[in-house]
Design a protein around this motif. Structure first.
Motif, PDB file in Angstrom:
ATOM      1  N   ILE A   6      -1.228  34.856  25.556  1.00 15.79           N
ATOM      2  CA  ILE A   6      -2.175  35.471  24.173  1.00 15.79           C
ATOM      3  C   ILE A   6      -3.540  35.188  24.783  1.00 15.79           C
ATOM      4  N   ASP A   7      -4.287  36.201  23.975  1.00 13.49           N
ATOM      5  CA  ASP A   7      -5.466  36.182  24.198  1.00 13.49           C
ATOM      6  C   ASP A   7      -6.191  34.953  23.364  1.00 13.49           C
ATOM      7  N   SER A   8      -6.944  34.097  24.441  1.00  8.83           N
ATOM      8  CA  SER A   8      -7.439  32.984  23.969  1.00  8.83           C
ATOM      9  C   SER A   8      -8.446  32.973  22.904  1.00  8.83           C
ATOM     10  N   GLY A   9      -9.242  34.240  22.899  1.00  9.75           N
ATOM     11  CA  GLY A   9     -10.354  34.600  21.953  1.00  9.75           C
ATOM     12  C   GLY A   9      -9.758  34.837  20.678  1.00  9.75           C
ATOM     13  N   ARG A  10      -8.397  35.091  20.416  1.00 12.74           N
ATOM     14  CA  ARG A  10      -7.993  35.545  19.108  1.00 12.74           C
ATOM     15  C   ARG A  10      -8.372  34.611  17.947  1.00 12.74           C
ATOM     16  N   PRO A  11      -9.200  35.208  17.017  1.00 13.40           N
ATOM     17  CA  PRO A  11      -9.450  34.147  15.737  1.00 13.40           C
ATOM     18  C   PRO A  11      -8.403  33.447  14.914  1.00 13.40           C
ATOM     19  N   ASP A  12      -7.449  34.132  14.999  1.00 12.75           N
ATOM     20  CA  ASP A  12      -5.933  33.344  14.326  1.00 12.75           C
ATOM     21  C   ASP A  12      -5.271  32.559  15.548  1.00 12.75           C
ATOM     22  N   ARG A  18       2.061  32.080  23.387  1.00 12.78           N
ATOM     23  CA  ARG A  18       2.355  32.429  21.808  1.00 12.78           C
ATOM     24  C   ARG A  18       3.131  31.411  21.364  1.00 12.78           C
ATOM     25  N   PHE A  19       4.154  30.794  21.839  1.00 14.07           N
ATOM     26  CA  PHE A  19       4.955  29.519  21.360  1.00 14.07           C
ATOM     27  C   PHE A  19       4.991  28.631  22.684  1.00 14.07           C
ATOM     28  N   GLU A  20       4.627  27.337  22.129  1.00 15.78           N
ATOM     29  CA  GLU A  20       4.570  26.157  23.401  1.00 15.78           C
ATOM     30  C   GLU A  20       5.360  25.092  22.776  1.00 15.78           C
ATOM     31  N   LEU A  21       5.985  24.483  23.674  1.00 11.19           N
ATOM     32  CA  LEU A  21       6.900  23.303  23.450  1.00 11.19           C
ATOM     33  C   LEU A  21       5.950  22.179  22.682  1.00 11.19           C
ATOM     34  N   PHE A  22       6.578  21.722  21.567  1.00 11.37           N
ATOM     35  CA  PHE A  22       5.839  20.967  20.403  1.00 11.37           C
ATOM     36  C   PHE A  22       6.471  19.386  21.075  1.00 11.37           C
ATOM     37  N   PRO A  33      11.790  21.897  19.260  1.00 15.32           N
ATOM     38  CA  PRO A  33      10.679  22.664  18.416  1.00 15.32           C
ATOM     39  C   PRO A  33       9.471  22.981  19.376  1.00 15.32           C
ATOM     40  N   TYR A  34       9.160  24.281  18.988  1.00 17.37           N
ATOM     41  CA  TYR A  34       7.932  24.867  19.641  1.00 17.37           C
ATOM     42  C   TYR A  34       6.835  25.213  18.381  1.00 17.37           C
ATOM     43  N   ARG A  35       5.600  25.054  18.868  1.00 25.50           N
ATOM     44  CA  ARG A  35       4.863  25.698  17.981  1.00 25.50           C
ATOM     45  C   ARG A  35       4.033  26.816  18.290  1.00 25.50           C
ATOM     46  N   HIS A  36       3.974  27.799  17.288  1.00 25.86           N
ATOM     47  CA  HIS A  36       3.396  28.863  17.296  1.00 25.86           C
ATOM     48  C   HIS A  36       1.893  28.827  17.363  1.00 25.86           C
ATOM     49  N   PHE A  37       1.430  30.002  17.982  1.00 22.43           N
ATOM     50  CA  PHE A  37      -0.200  29.617  18.148  1.00 22.43           C
ATOM     51  C   PHE A  37      -1.066  29.563  16.950  1.00 22.43           C
ATOM     52  N   LYS A  38      -0.409  30.244  15.811  1.00 13.07           N
ATOM     53  CA  LYS A  38      -0.780  30.134  14.264  1.00 13.07           C
ATOM     54  C   LYS A  38      -0.569  28.862  13.804  1.00 13.07           C
TER      55      LYS A  38
END
Length: 79
Positions: A58-64, A72-76, A10-15
């Motif tokens: 991804i841009d770490s400052g993204r509000p989302d 964008r995706f990181e191992l969960f 599983p991976y987690r999306h930044f949102k």
């Protein structure tokens, strides 16, 4: 350089939502490497995305960016 993506995990999306990476596959026409993955929430849709995009920073400052992830995706890891 592309990050190593581990399949069958599983991976987690930044949102914040979780996805299961099934495999790394090659597009038959463009020869581009793609990630085949599935949402771990209803309706459990299947998706493909270019490997470079799946593993990009991804841009770490993204509000989302609710998870404050670097990628964008990181191992969960269950947390």
């Amino acid at each position: 350089m592309t990050r190593r993506i581990i399949t069958k995990r599983p991976y987690r999306h930044f949102k914040g939502k979780l996805y299961y990476v099934h495999d790394i596959v090659m597009h038959t026409e463009t020869r581009e490497w793609m990630v085949s993955y599935q949402a771990l929430y209803e309706p459990y849709g299947m998706f493909v995305r270019p490997l470079d995009m799946f593993s990009e920073e991804i841009d770490s400052g993204r509000p989302d960016n609710v998870t404050k992830q670097k990628y964008r995706f990181e191992l969960f890891n269950g947390q």
